[in-house]
Write an enzyme that holds these catalytic residues in place. Structure first.
Site, PDB file in Angstrom:
ATOM      1  N   SER A 232       0.844  -1.190   0.000  1.00 41.67           N
ATOM      2  CA  SER A 232       0.000   0.000   0.000  1.00 41.67           C
ATOM      3  C   SER A 232       0.883   1.246   0.000  1.00 41.67           C
ATOM      4  CB  SER A 232      -0.945  -0.059   1.215  1.00 41.67           C
ATOM      5  OG  SER A 232      -2.131   0.610   0.915  1.00 41.67           O
ATOM      6  N   HIS A 366      -7.111  -6.240   1.270  1.00 40.68           N
ATOM      7  CA  HIS A 366      -5.953  -5.389   0.984  1.00 40.68           C
ATOM      8  C   HIS A 366      -4.748  -5.836   1.814  1.00 40.68           C
ATOM      9  CE1 HIS A 366      -3.865  -1.849  -0.294  1.00 40.68           C
ATOM     10  NE2 HIS A 366      -3.924  -1.218   0.853  1.00 40.68           N
TER      11      HIS A 366
END
Ligand code: MCU
Length: 421
Positions: A232, A366
């Site tokens: 990320s 995620h």
């Protein structure tokens, strides 16, 4: 303008991904005064004008020098790469200082765990930070263990035989919100007004880690076998480190999304097509990942004389594999696929397309890493860190789930890929 900004902030809030817990690694030495260790810009090695008139909604051809001449040889690419480095520092990343005069390391190991305390700076002003290492239980190869540097904490599986270093990049340069600009160990050394973005500060820290490994044979880590990874926001950072530190042997950005393995122009296009994706105008409101100067360009990204295909291309011919996740529209999945397709031409031009992997799936939370992705990841580890030269690393795929947006690379890639000689 004001209401557009507000709208984007609201959209961002609605679609923002959960924030990770920030690990705490390292010792912090603070000092009140700021020190400029170097005020000279890094030498480009070739002509690098400070302003390049440009306006292009397609991705800029990476194989053109600033003076308009085509890049046809590897030597010319080396020049182009240094131009791209200067351009990216100037427009969006901020200035990356060179190695400071002082870099020392203290190594302390107990069993499979170790601390590497790095002290760096100049006479009268140094800072320290302490990445941790977990060693494999297998015997070390000649030259020492390969290592993967994990930004903040590890989020991918790592095969046997590779050491794991955890690097507190968020302490090197904080990423709490915009108020953290200029905060962290890097800025204790260079001053809170340094133009370096958090991501450049993190990359600088990776360089100091490799410096430290080079002068610490007792750590038994091979400084020529260093991988960098992060997910990320830290995936964006891992890609920057691979781009700006040529000693990084393998770059593995995971779900880096906008500002990482995506292109600004394609994220804007994706947004204009109706997807809600993170784009430049929003990213500069979240955290100091980019330099303050980038604020001046985010509404005019067609004027950037580069895009992130060229940032990724700074890594070539060294290996890189990036992972993306179409389950999160915010990550700008069309942009990632398009941008990495464009970047791929740079590895192709060097005759090593298998050194650049991209795998985009869409079925997991995620920053989780489903086991079926291990095959491609371990192939890159095996070939490039564990000296298994015959492993196949040709992985370039997408599930094509771009929320209905039709797209072909030819819409954006208007160059012929040269064969660099
Ligand atoms: C994908 O990386 C970021 C994203 O750019 C941000 O908009 C969001 O707030 O956080 C993501 C992240 O780092 O999640 C852990």
């Amino acid at each position: 303008l004001q209401s557009t900004v507000l709208g984007l902030v609201i959209a961002a809030t609605a679609f923002a991904l959960p924030s990770k817990g920030r690990g705490t690694v390292g010792q912090r030495t603070t000092s009140p005064s700021s020190l400029r260790l170097s005020v000279l810009p890094r030498q480009a090695g070739c002509d690098t004008p400070s302003y390049i008139p440009f306006n292009e909604t397609q991705l800029p051809n990476p194989f053109v020098l600033n003076n308009g001449a085509p890049v046809t040889t590897l030597t010319e690419w080396a020049c182009r790469r240094s131009q791209i480095s200067s351009l990216i520092q100037g427009y969006e990343a901020g200035y990356l200082p060179p190695r400071p005069p002082i870099v020392t390391a203290q190594f302390a190991r107990s069993g499979t765990n170790a601390n590497l305390t790095i002290t760096t700076g100049a006479l009268g002003k140094t800072v320290s930070f302490t990445p941790t290492i977990v060693y494999p239980t297998t015997a070390a190869p000649a030259g020492g263990y390969p290592v993967v540097i994990a930004y903040d904490f590890l989020t991918i599986p790592v095969p046997d035989g590779i050491a794991i270093m955890t690097y507190g990049n968020s302490e090197m340069a904080e990423q709490n919100d915009l108020s953290s600009r200029g905060q962290g160990i890097f800025y204790d050394l260079y001053g809170s007004n340094a133009t370096a973005s958090a991501m450049i500060a993190w990359a600088w820290g990776v360089s100091r880690i490799i410096d430290a490994l080079e002068i610490t044979p007792s750590a038994n880590i091979n400084p020529a076998k260093v991988a960098v990874t992060g997910c990320s926001r830290d995936g964006k950072g891992a890609m920057m480190a691979g781009a700006f530190e040529p000693r990084v042997a393998l770059t593995i950005p995971q779900e880096s999304g906008s500002g990482g393995d995506t292109c600004w122009r394609l994220s804007k296009y994706e947004q204009d097509m109706g997807d809600v994706v993170q784009q430049a105008t929003e990213i500069v409101t979240e955290d100091p990942w980019f330099s303050a100067n980038f604020d001046n360009w985010v509404y005019n990204i067609s004027q950037l004389p580069y895009d992130h295909h060229s940032l990724a291309g700074m890594i070539a011919p060294r290996p890189m594999i990036s992972y993306e996740n179409t389950a999160f529209e915010w990550l700008s999945p069309l942009s990632a696929y398009g941008c990495m397709t464009a970047a791929h031409t740079i590895w192709e031009a060097m005759g090593v397309p298998e050194n650049h992997g991209f795998v985009q799936v869409g079925d997991h939370p995620h920053c989780e890493f489903p086991t079926y992705l291990n095959e491609s990841l371990f192939a890159f580890f095996d070939k490039f860190l564990l000296d298994e030269p015959n492993v196949n690393t040709s992985y370039f795929s997408t599930n094509g789930q771009f929320n209905g947006t039709a797209w072909v690379p030819q819409d954006w890639i208007n160059w012929e890929t040269p064969t660099l000689t």
